[in-house]
Structures are given as C-alpha cells and as structure tokens.
Design an enzyme around this catalytic site. Structure first.
Site: not given
Length: 231
Positions: A124, A159
């Site tokens: 991330s 994601h």
C-alpha cells in the site's frame, strides 16, 4: 543489484495466516537469517501494527527489528538503516509518511540503501512510495495523485480489487493526463523489480492479478502481467 518488492496488499498485516509473500521477500536475501526492519511511519508507528509484525516474523527465519520516528529507537539513523538486509514499509497515510521521511532525511538514506543492495519492500503506502506517482486515498475524500520518491518510473495503484473506487479513479487520472501510466496490483500480489526493471510477479492467492495500465491514443488499456501463485 537493486531490488524493490511492491505489494498491492497482503503480507502479515492483511493475511496473518498466509505467510507466502513475507517468505518470498525473505528468500531474496542469500542469508540464513536476513535482517528485516519494519518501517511503520505511515501508520504513525502504531503500536499494534508493530506488535503484529513481530508476532508474524518471529515465526520466520530472520532477525526482525523496526524503525520508529515518533519514538526514535536508534542513535544514528543512517547507520541503523544501512545495517539491514530488507526494509519493509507498512501501510497508512503515504503523504504524512513522505513528509516525515524528508524531515528526517530518511528519503535520502533509503536511496543510499537501495543503491547499496538493501531490498526495499512494502504494501500500500509502502508500495506506491517507490514510484514517481501513486494513487492515494485520504479518508472520506476523492483519490488523488501523490508525487513519491521516484526510484521506479511511472505510477502505482495498490488494492486494485479490494477497493471499488480505485480502478475508475486510476483510469480517469491516466486518461486525463494527470497521472502517468503505471502498474495496478491486486491484494496478495507482488511486483518484483530488479535494477528498475519488472522481473516478475507473484501472488499469495490463487487468482491474483496485476496489470500495466497505459494510455493509448484516447483510451486507457490494461495489459495483464503474468502472475505466479506461490502456493
């Protein structure tokens, strides 16, 4: 050899019962017990996050430590970083993380570490930070482009399957020229760069995907990247 292992999501913080990605990262160091240092700046050095890191990595064949900028646990930052084999950056607020890194001079130290063969990894925020640009998602606000460290060319969107607003936002920003073409990566998937060239992609999930997302004429197209399942 310079290496970056960029995770769309996964690892100990998202898949605590599935160590495949973390094991893969450790295997890239040709030592019996590599030294891996967790950098949780993006979470504000959240204590629970650090504890989960140690809980997971104490069961793997490595020497684990962490780097705190909120409660410094080092005497000399550069010396502390340069003794590691792997620097593993956690998720959270990428913008705040980069501001703190620059204030401490950690961005320059990370560049030195990278050039000296220390593996850079993360998920991330810990993935997009290595690229020129990243798609970031402030709480309750539209996604936007964030300028990052630029160790790798282009942009990055993690994601990709886990958050429904990411794909349309990424496509729109590339289509309008706000963001550069780049890589979209699902949770559980890793892109492995060696000397700034993508050498492979692996996944902790059976059907993990990653894409090269590029603007061609007036359209934005996804090109599948071959992903190998680690199980």
């Amino acid at each position: 050899m310079r290496q970056i292992i960029a995770m769309g999501g996964g690892g100990f913080s998202m898949e605590p019962e599935n160590p495949l990605l973390d094991q893969y990262i450790l295997k890239q160091v040709k030592k019996e017990q590599p030294k891996v240092c967790f950098i949780p700046t993006a979470s504000g050095d959240q204590d629970n996050y650090v504890k989960r890191f140690y809980h997971s990595f104490e069961n793997l064949n490595c020497n684990a430590s962490h780097l705190s900028l909120f409660e410094p646990n080092f005497n000399n930052l550069e010396e502390y970083v340069m003794t590691q084999d792997i620097l593993y950056v956690g998720g959270g607020n990428t913008r705040n993380m980069l501001v703190l890194w620059k204030e401490w001079g950690l961005d320059l130290i990370l560049r030195k570490a990278y050039d000296n063969g220390i593996i850079l990894a993360g998920l991330s925020a810990g993935s997009i930070c290595w690229f020129e640009e990243g798609l970031t998602d402030p709480l309750n606000a539209p996604l936007y482009k964030l300028n990052c460290l630029g160790f790798l060319k282009g942009s990055n969107c993690p994601h990709y399957d886990g958050e429904g607003k990411r794909k349309p936002a990424y496509h729109e920003l590339i289509a309008t020229g706000v963001m550069k073409s780049g890589y979209a990566v699902e949770d559980g998937v890793v892109l492995h760069f060696i000397d700034e060239v993508l050498k492979g992609a692996v996944s902790s999930r059976v059907n993990g995907h990653a894409y090269k997302v590029e603007k061609e004429d007036t359209e934005v197209n996804e090109k599948n990247i071959l992903v190998t399942y680690l199980g």
